[in-house]
Write a protein that holds these residues in place. Sequence first.
Motif, PDB file in Angstrom:
ATOM      1  N   SER A   1       0.845  -1.199   0.000  1.00 52.41           N
ATOM      2  CA  SER A   1       0.000   0.000   0.000  1.00 52.41           C
ATOM      3  C   SER A   1       0.878   1.246   0.000  1.00 52.41           C
ATOM      4  CB  SER A   1      -0.901   0.013   1.237  1.00 52.41           C
ATOM      5  OG  SER A   1      -1.739  -1.129   1.264  1.00 52.41           O
ATOM      6  N   ALA A   2       0.487   2.205  -0.852  1.00 49.55           N
ATOM      7  CA  ALA A   2       1.313   3.393  -1.045  1.00 49.55           C
ATOM      8  C   ALA A   2       1.566   4.139   0.262  1.00 49.55           C
ATOM      9  CB  ALA A   2       0.648   4.326  -2.057  1.00 49.55           C
ATOM     10  N   GLY A   3       0.584   4.188   1.119  1.00 49.10           N
ATOM     11  CA  GLY A   3       0.724   4.952   2.349  1.00 49.10           C
ATOM     12  C   GLY A   3       1.689   4.359   3.350  1.00 49.10           C
ATOM     13  N   LEU A   4       2.089   3.078   3.151  1.00 48.34           N
ATOM     14  CA  LEU A   4       2.990   2.423   4.100  1.00 48.34           C
ATOM     15  C   LEU A   4       4.453   2.568   3.736  1.00 48.34           C
ATOM     16  CD1 LEU A   4       1.083  -0.926   4.845  1.00 48.34           C
ATOM     17  CD2 LEU A   4       1.028   1.231   6.114  1.00 48.34           C
ATOM     18  N   ALA A   5       4.745   3.342   2.707  1.00 47.43           N
ATOM     19  CA  ALA A   5       6.134   3.483   2.255  1.00 47.43           C
ATOM     20  C   ALA A   5       7.020   4.088   3.344  1.00 47.43           C
ATOM     21  CB  ALA A   5       6.186   4.342   0.994  1.00 47.43           C
ATOM     22  N   ALA A   6       6.430   4.888   4.225  1.00 47.53           N
ATOM     23  CA  ALA A   6       7.227   5.539   5.271  1.00 47.53           C
ATOM     24  C   ALA A   6       7.679   4.566   6.350  1.00 47.53           C
ATOM     25  CB  ALA A   6       6.429   6.678   5.909  1.00 47.53           C
ATOM     26  N   LEU A   7       7.104   3.354   6.365  1.00 45.59           N
ATOM     27  CA  LEU A   7       7.451   2.382   7.409  1.00 45.59           C
ATOM     28  C   LEU A   7       8.705   1.617   7.021  1.00 45.59           C
ATOM     29  CD1 LEU A   7       3.959   0.953   8.450  1.00 45.59           C
ATOM     30  CD2 LEU A   7       5.251   2.832   9.466  1.00 45.59           C
ATOM     31  N   THR A   8       9.854   2.293   7.142  1.00 48.42           N
ATOM     32  CA  THR A   8      11.127   1.614   6.947  1.00 48.42           C
ATOM     33  C   THR A   8      11.305   0.577   8.046  1.00 48.42           C
ATOM     34  OG1 THR A   8      12.292   3.251   8.270  1.00 48.42           O
ATOM     35  CG2 THR A   8      12.094   3.696   5.902  1.00 48.42           C
ATOM     36  N   GLU A   9      12.342  -0.232   7.950  1.00 43.99           N
ATOM     37  CA  GLU A   9      12.543  -1.316   8.913  1.00 43.99           C
ATOM     38  C   GLU A   9      12.628  -0.778  10.340  1.00 43.99           C
ATOM     39  OE1 GLU A   9      12.519  -5.192   9.894  1.00 43.99           O
ATOM     40  OE2 GLU A   9      12.389  -4.392   7.853  1.00 43.99           O
ATOM     41  N   ASP A  10      13.374   0.313  10.507  1.00 44.81           N
ATOM     42  CA  ASP A  10      13.534   0.885  11.844  1.00 44.81           C
ATOM     43  C   ASP A  10      12.211   1.463  12.356  1.00 44.81           C
ATOM     44  OD1 ASP A  10      15.134   1.876  14.136  1.00 44.81           O
ATOM     45  OD2 ASP A  10      14.613   3.834  13.314  1.00 44.81           O
ATOM     46  N   VAL A  11      11.491   2.171  11.478  1.00 42.90           N
ATOM     47  CA  VAL A  11      10.212   2.765  11.865  1.00 42.90           C
ATOM     48  C   VAL A  11       9.187   1.674  12.155  1.00 42.90           C
ATOM     49  CG1 VAL A  11       8.289   4.215  11.101  1.00 42.90           C
ATOM     50  CG2 VAL A  11      10.636   4.902  10.611  1.00 42.90           C
ATOM     51  N   TYR A  12       9.207   0.598  11.343  1.00 41.64           N
ATOM     52  CA  TYR A  12       8.243  -0.483  11.553  1.00 41.64           C
ATOM     53  C   TYR A  12       8.467  -1.159  12.916  1.00 41.64           C
ATOM     54  CZ  TYR A  12       5.513  -4.722  10.941  1.00 41.64           C
ATOM     55  OH  TYR A  12       4.608  -5.727  11.124  1.00 41.64           O
ATOM     56  N   GLU A  13       9.728  -1.320  13.285  1.00 36.99           N
ATOM     57  CA  GLU A  13      10.028  -1.945  14.576  1.00 36.99           C
ATOM     58  C   GLU A  13       9.468  -1.117  15.730  1.00 36.99           C
ATOM     59  OE1 GLU A  13      13.918  -3.092  17.309  1.00 36.99           O
ATOM     60  OE2 GLU A  13      14.165  -2.705  15.167  1.00 36.99           O
ATOM     61  N   LYS A  14       9.628   0.212  15.651  1.00 30.31           N
ATOM     62  CA  LYS A  14       9.071   1.089  16.693  1.00 30.31           C
ATOM     63  C   LYS A  14       7.548   1.084  16.639  1.00 30.31           C
ATOM     64  CE  LYS A  14      12.965   4.319  17.171  1.00 30.31           C
ATOM     65  NZ  LYS A  14      13.925   3.610  16.312  1.00 30.31           N
ATOM     66  N   THR A  15       6.987   0.970  15.430  1.00 29.98           N
ATOM     67  CA  THR A  15       5.535   0.911  15.282  1.00 29.98           C
ATOM     68  C   THR A  15       4.971  -0.336  15.953  1.00 29.98           C
ATOM     69  OG1 THR A  15       5.687   2.087  13.166  1.00 29.98           O
ATOM     70  CG2 THR A  15       3.618   0.950  13.631  1.00 29.98           C
ATOM     71  N   GLU A  16       5.670  -1.459  15.820  1.00 30.72           N
ATOM     72  CA  GLU A  16       5.247  -2.686  16.507  1.00 30.72           C
ATOM     73  C   GLU A  16       5.196  -2.471  18.009  1.00 30.72           C
ATOM     74  OE1 GLU A  16       6.414  -6.739  14.149  1.00 30.72           O
ATOM     75  OE2 GLU A  16       8.065  -5.612  15.044  1.00 30.72           O
ATOM     76  N   ARG A  17       6.220  -1.803  18.539  1.00 24.26           N
ATOM     77  CA  ARG A  17       6.251  -1.533  19.983  1.00 24.26           C
ATOM     78  C   ARG A  17       5.117  -0.600  20.393  1.00 24.26           C
ATOM     79  NH1 ARG A  17      11.876   0.969  20.631  1.00 24.26           N
ATOM     80  NH2 ARG A  17      10.974   1.547  22.670  1.00 24.26           N
ATOM     81  N   LEU A  18       4.831   0.411  19.567  1.00 25.79           N
ATOM     82  CA  LEU A  18       3.752   1.354  19.857  1.00 25.79           C
ATOM     83  C   LEU A  18       2.412   0.635  19.956  1.00 25.79           C
ATOM     84  CD1 LEU A  18       2.503   4.219  20.077  1.00 25.79           C
ATOM     85  CD2 LEU A  18       2.444   4.256  17.565  1.00 25.79           C
ATOM     86  N   PHE A  19       2.102  -0.191  18.963  1.00 28.62           N
ATOM     87  CA  PHE A  19       0.818  -0.890  18.950  1.00 28.62           C
ATOM     88  C   PHE A  19       0.767  -1.957  20.051  1.00 28.62           C
ATOM     89  CE2 PHE A  19       0.305   1.367  15.086  1.00 28.62           C
ATOM     90  CZ  PHE A  19      -1.036   1.346  14.759  1.00 28.62           C
ATOM     91  N   ALA A  20       1.887  -2.626  20.284  1.00 28.33           N
ATOM     92  CA  ALA A  20       1.922  -3.645  21.333  1.00 28.33           C
ATOM     93  C   ALA A  20       1.652  -3.035  22.711  1.00 28.33           C
ATOM     94  CB  ALA A  20       3.268  -4.361  21.328  1.00 28.33           C
ATOM     95  N   SER A  21       2.101  -1.796  22.931  1.00 35.20           N
ATOM     96  CA  SER A  21       1.864  -1.137  24.204  1.00 35.20           C
ATOM     97  C   SER A  21       0.396  -0.783  24.391  1.00 35.20           C
ATOM     98  CB  SER A  21       2.721   0.139  24.307  1.00 35.20           C
ATOM     99  OG  SER A  21       2.301   1.118  23.374  1.00 35.20           O
ATOM    100  N   SER A  22      -0.402  -0.922  23.326  1.00 31.70           N
ATOM    101  CA  SER A  22      -1.845  -0.649  23.398  1.00 31.70           C
ATOM    102  C   SER A  22      -2.663  -1.903  23.111  1.00 31.70           C
ATOM    103  CB  SER A  22      -2.224   0.462  22.406  1.00 31.70           C
ATOM    104  OG  SER A  22      -1.555   1.658  22.703  1.00 31.70           O
ATOM    105  N   ASN A  23      -2.079  -3.058  23.389  1.00 29.57           N
ATOM    106  CA  ASN A  23      -2.762  -4.355  23.253  1.00 29.57           C
ATOM    107  C   ASN A  23      -3.108  -4.719  21.815  1.00 29.57           C
ATOM    108  OD1 ASN A  23      -2.643  -4.580  26.012  1.00 29.57           O
ATOM    109  ND2 ASN A  23      -4.781  -4.116  26.372  1.00 29.57           N
ATOM    110  N   VAL A  24      -2.333  -4.210  20.867  1.00 23.36           N
ATOM    111  CA  VAL A  24      -2.531  -4.564  19.459  1.00 23.36           C
ATOM    112  C   VAL A  24      -1.237  -5.159  18.929  1.00 23.36           C
ATOM    113  CG1 VAL A  24      -3.082  -3.734  17.141  1.00 23.36           C
ATOM    114  CG2 VAL A  24      -4.209  -2.706  19.117  1.00 23.36           C
TER     115      VAL A  24
END
Length: 463
Positions: free
Chosen positions: A405-428
Amino acid sequence: MFATATRNFVQEVDRGGLLIPVSSLNDTIALLTVVVKRKRFWLWQKAKYIPTDFTLNDILTGDAPIKPGVTETDFIKYDGTFGDNIQATVDANFNSANVSLEGKDSSKLQSSFGSLKKEELEVQKLLLDCKERILDMSHGLIQQTKEKRRRVFGIVKERILTTQPCSVIEEVQQGVQFAGGLSLCGPRCTKVSLKENGSLSKDSNITMEIPVLTPIAYSLIELEVKQDGRYELCLMSYTSGFLEVDGLACEGLASVGAAASGNLHLRQELEQLRDHFQLLSSLPATTRSSLLQQITQVMVDRLALASLQSVLERMCVDETPVVEDDTTTDSPNQSVRAILDLLEQSGQVDSRRALSAFHLITSAMDEMTNDCLSLLGMFCSLTVLPALELLVQCVSGKGELPLSSAGLAALTEDVYEKTERLFASSNVSLMRDGSTVKTTISSRVCPALVLCIAVRGLASLAH
């Protein structure tokens, strides 16, 4: 500083439990202290607890005080260190200038409470003592509480105390470096210039000494209060008290998300809030940009966020906000004032509706854990926020999204790893499965809802 330390303590030792952090050293937290529980503006917000200067004996009829037994036990030895490191770079291009700003913030809060003890009422004895007792419904505290909606009485049944002198230490380092040149000329040709290569910095180190027998957390038994003064104790954690007014029970905060059905409930809640997000998106571009900048600064300061949240909440229920006149550059009140000015001057959009919509965002942020809020603060950019919004739509939708998806281009490997932590901290949980990312709400839906509201709100400002 003390409130942040006690909040961290409760999150670590009793997350999702019954302990309530003490928010001020001035609060009177003794066993049997009467605490007013206030339901908040939004249904999913945690209740606010307001300790009073009275005990249960003060609002009972009759002269004989109740004297339930008290047990004391060792609790835990607690030393906690929490820190944030934030770095951001902004490059701006104008017709006659290029400006580069780089900011770095780091903070560390060390709470050394040492050995703690727990004092707890003997509930069985309390039940016997309370039998046939009546509340004095003419007491000023009860009369004033009845005048307000969504209020419930509780009494302190347990408290956590320090047993030795201890300390809370906060260390903050802030720095800004700028390079480039910028010249502005107004109608009277007043010229302002920003010269190349400069820096501003500020360090602070604050130590707070906490005396022996200081309460840092407590729990309540809520009361079911009848109009004639008869009352009962709510002995089960899932039961809520009420205060009967004119024959109607004004109930306490209902448990949000306990019976929720995952993403279906999430989708329904976000749909009901859609108008707020659309209103933020319709603000003038300059206003949205300034609001996003201001809220990004406030997010990293719990004191500033709490101050902003308190002012907006009072304004949204037709009460007069109180913002102290403080012109110092590091005052939380300056950020609060700047945001209020932007909202009240929001152009073609009704300012009161804009206040309510922005209050929605700050309310969600105020419910977040420190870890979650810190991670979200890293993503407040025009490129990453749209990607997070797509993931929020995925969480509340089918739970799957193509990584292409075009909108996910900003999720580089480093950003995606932090995104996983962000969502995990909210039970997702986020999980990559080949060319697809899948989302699952792992337990209670309320933390996920709070994150989704905050992301949708911030993304509305970034549109």
